[in-house]
Design an enzyme around this catalytic site. Structure first.
Site, PDB file in Angstrom:
ATOM      1  N   LEU A 170      -1.623   4.038  16.726  1.00 53.27           N
ATOM      2  CA  LEU A 170      -0.042   3.908  17.702  1.00 53.27           C
ATOM      3  C   LEU A 170       0.890   3.388  16.059  1.00 53.27           C
ATOM      4  CD1 LEU A 170      -0.121   4.025  21.043  1.00 53.27           C
ATOM      5  CD2 LEU A 170      -0.328   5.629  19.813  1.00 53.27           C
ATOM      6  N   ARG A 219      11.840  -8.058  14.991  1.00 51.26           N
ATOM      7  CA  ARG A 219      11.895  -9.091  14.720  1.00 51.26           C
ATOM      8  C   ARG A 219      11.245  -9.456  13.507  1.00 51.26           C
ATOM      9  NH1 ARG A 219       9.261 -11.380  19.225  1.00 51.26           N
ATOM     10  NH2 ARG A 219       7.702  -9.809  20.073  1.00 51.26           N
ATOM     11  N   LYS A 260       7.295  -2.517   9.986  1.00 54.82           N
ATOM     12  CA  LYS A 260       6.401  -3.548  10.749  1.00 54.82           C
ATOM     13  C   LYS A 260       4.920  -2.996  10.095  1.00 54.82           C
ATOM     14  CE  LYS A 260       5.173  -4.181  14.512  1.00 54.82           C
ATOM     15  NZ  LYS A 260       5.500  -4.860  15.992  1.00 54.82           N
ATOM     16  N   TYR A 304      -3.818   0.464  18.041  1.00 54.35           N
ATOM     17  CA  TYR A 304      -1.595   0.010  17.944  1.00 54.35           C
ATOM     18  C   TYR A 304      -2.415  -0.283  16.489  1.00 54.35           C
ATOM     19  CZ  TYR A 304      -0.537  -1.135  22.330  1.00 54.35           C
ATOM     20  OH  TYR A 304      -0.485  -0.633  23.390  1.00 54.35           O
ATOM     21  N   GLY A 305      -1.511  -0.337  15.111  1.00 51.42           N
ATOM     22  CA  GLY A 305      -1.389  -0.449  14.103  1.00 51.42           C
ATOM     23  C   GLY A 305      -0.985  -1.492  13.660  1.00 51.42           C
ATOM     24  N   ASN A 309       4.427  -9.002  16.071  1.00 50.95           N
ATOM     25  CA  ASN A 309       6.037  -8.830  16.006  1.00 50.95           C
ATOM     26  C   ASN A 309       6.600  -9.762  15.614  1.00 50.95           C
ATOM     27  OD1 ASN A 309       5.309  -7.272  18.677  1.00 50.95           O
ATOM     28  ND2 ASN A 309       4.131  -8.608  19.356  1.00 50.95           N
ATOM     29  N   ARG A 315      -6.615 -11.597 -19.138  1.00 52.39           N
ATOM     30  CA  ARG A 315      -6.137 -10.536 -18.933  1.00 52.39           C
ATOM     31  C   ARG A 315      -6.501  -9.152 -18.449  1.00 52.39           C
ATOM     32  NH1 ARG A 315      -1.046 -10.532 -22.274  1.00 52.39           N
ATOM     33  NH2 ARG A 315      -0.442  -8.445 -21.511  1.00 52.39           N
ATOM     34  N   ASN A 368      -0.441  -8.417 -32.294  1.00 55.32           N
ATOM     35  CA  ASN A 368      -1.145  -7.550 -32.586  1.00 55.32           C
ATOM     36  C   ASN A 368      -0.291  -5.788 -31.906  1.00 55.32           C
ATOM     37  OD1 ASN A 368      -0.110  -8.098 -29.731  1.00 55.32           O
ATOM     38  ND2 ASN A 368      -1.729  -7.219 -28.590  1.00 55.32           N
TER      39      ASN A 368
END
Ligand code: UD1
Ligand code: CA
Length: 453
Positions: free
Chosen positions: A6, A13, A20, A98-99, A223, A329, A382
């Protein structure tokens, strides 16, 4: 089994434009953690119920093994599961997650599903010191579950119950069609409560099985930003504990953040305030100094990464020394025994065994041989404003300080570049190269002094 997650709720909130369930925990959406756990249970159908921010949620987690059911209006948890029903296999049970509850252990869910069995009804419950806000588990004198009452619908006696509904349930799918259709929303919130199905199951002669998690945090949801931060710390502490158990030395288990996977060999040590992102592998005897950020990298055995080093998309060989204040990098590939020192940046460059660039240099789009010494202030030029061009420095070259290598350029084996040289033409093997410059002197020079008033 089917698993339904869900994830349609609004999450007001959080005070954020981001749905969310997409707020990151350890660098990945909350929902992604739930999906990962779900996958370890090998469901035959995996359905995410989306609503608020549906498009963003779908885009963020889309995968071939996932289906989405859209709940246009959030009319309650029972209504949410109902939206997923057409996508489920009715011959196997359904587990509801629940998600926004990201840290549940797969073993806990396994226990719940095994206890519920093929046709049973299982509820994951937990006993809290402060059960405020949760649905309460109401049991009869014999201890059998009778029903679940939401906080807002509970009598004062029911509110005193400390055993709560985590929301995670396992149910017989074939029955759900009828049960969910029979739900009513005549409660204080005007919602279709999934929890009301419990009484229907009992009426159908099914005993409600309950299981508990080993740790309370497994059932904590998000929440608010406070709860998100709390769960982040719990998760990081769990990761740190697992590293310690695996034999990694952590200067402070409260000061390491792993946002992805960190694989360590034997006798690895990590000083404080390091962040690891993506997939990072540290071989035996690697030591990481304080305040390093390491993302998608492999570090070879016995290598030392000193303080404040930033590594991304790089491979470092064994017995190398990198840092302090070095930056590797993407595409940096350092062979064994390479030394990269302070304020040296390496990008898309292969550096051969035993070569050193210890101070203040930029080595980009380059191929550097073995035993090359790159002096302070060396820069591979470069970029011509449009294209990235390559520099090749063959084995045993000595690059004097303050050298510019204007790519494309090749410096032959064993060549020596004098300090302050701009190299814009290829250098043959073994030669000493320098620019024509003159040094003049001025006798009796007097430095300017500050003028008064
Ligand atoms: C629910 C339970 C409560 C339990 C609590 C645990 C019900 C009626 N109540 O309460 O017993 O103690 O969870 O946290 O089931 N969602 C949707 N669509 C909706 C409503 C909710 O997808 O229409 C999703 C939310 O996004 C969230 C989950 O379902 O992931 C739970 O919703 P939430 O509103 O937090 O449930 P509670 O009312 O707190
Ligand atoms: Ca909730």
């Amino acid at each position: 089994m089917n698993i339904v997650i869900l994830a349609a709720g609004t999450g007001k909130r959080m005070r954020s434009a981001l749905p969310k369930v997409l707020h990151p925990l350890a660098g990945r959406p909350l929902l992604a953690h739930v999906i990962d756990t779900a996958r370890t249970l090998e469901p035959t159908r995996l359905v995410v119920v989306i609503g608020h921010g549906a498009d963003a949620v779908r885009t963020a987690v889309a995968a071939p093994d996932l289906q989405f059911a859209v709940q246009e209006q959030q009319l309650g948890t029972g209504h949410a599961v109902q939206q997923a029903l057409p996508l489920l296999d009715s011959s196997v049970p359904t587990l509801v997650l629940y998600g926004d509850v990201p840290l549940t252990r797969a073993s806990t869910l396994q226990r719940l599903c095994e206890g519920a069995g093929h046709d049973g009804y299982g509820v994951l419950t937990v006993t809290l010191d402060n059960p405020a806000g949760y649905g309460r588990i109401v049991r009869d004198a014999a201890g059998k579950v009778e029903r679940i009452v939401e906080q807002k619908d509970a009598t004062p006696e029911q509110q005193a119950i400390r055993e709560i509904n985590t929301g995670i349930v396992a149910m017989p799918t074939a029955r759900l069609q009828a049960w969910l259709a029979a739900l009513k929303n005549n409660n204080s919130q005007g919602e279709f409560y999934l929890t009301d199905v419990v009484e229907m199951a009992i009426d159908a002669g099914i005993d409600i099985f309950t299981a508990q998690p080993d740790d309370e945090w497994e059932t904590l949801g998000v929440n608010s930003k406070q709860q998100l931060a709390e769960l982040e710390r719990i998760h990081q502490r769990n990761v740190a504990d697992a590293l310690l158990v695996a034999g990694v030395t952590l200067a402070d288990p409260a000061r390491i953040d792993v946002r992805g996977s960190l694989e360590c060999g034997r006798d690895v040590s990590v000083d404080v305030n390091c962040v690891f992102e993506g997939r990072v592998t540290l071989a035996d005897n690697v030591s990481i100094g304080p305040n390093c950020v390491i993302r998608n990298a492999t570090i070879g055995a016995g290598t030392r990464v000193d303080a404040f080093t930033h590594i991304e998309g790089a491979e470092v060989g064994a017995q190398a020394v990198v840092g302090p204040y070095a930056r590797l990098r993407p595409g940096a590939a350092l062979a064994d025994e390479v030394h990269i020192g302070n304020f040296v940046e390496v990008k898309n460059a292969v550096i051969g065994r035993g070569s050193k660039a210890n101070h203040l240099s930029y080595v980009g789009d380059s191929e550097v041989g073995t035993r090359v010494n790159i002096g302070a202030g060396t820069i591979t030029c470069n970029y011509d404003g449009a294209n990235k061009l390559r520099t090749v420095i063959e084995d045993d070259v000595f690059v004097g300080s303050d050298t510019q290598l204007v790519a494309p350029v090749r410096v032959g084996r064993g060549a020596t570049i004098a300090a302050g040289t701009t190299v814009w033409k290829d250098v043959a093997e073994g030669v000493l190269v320098m620019n024509d410059k003159t040094q003049t002197g001025k006798q009796g020079y007097v430095r300017p002094t500050k003028k008064k008033g």
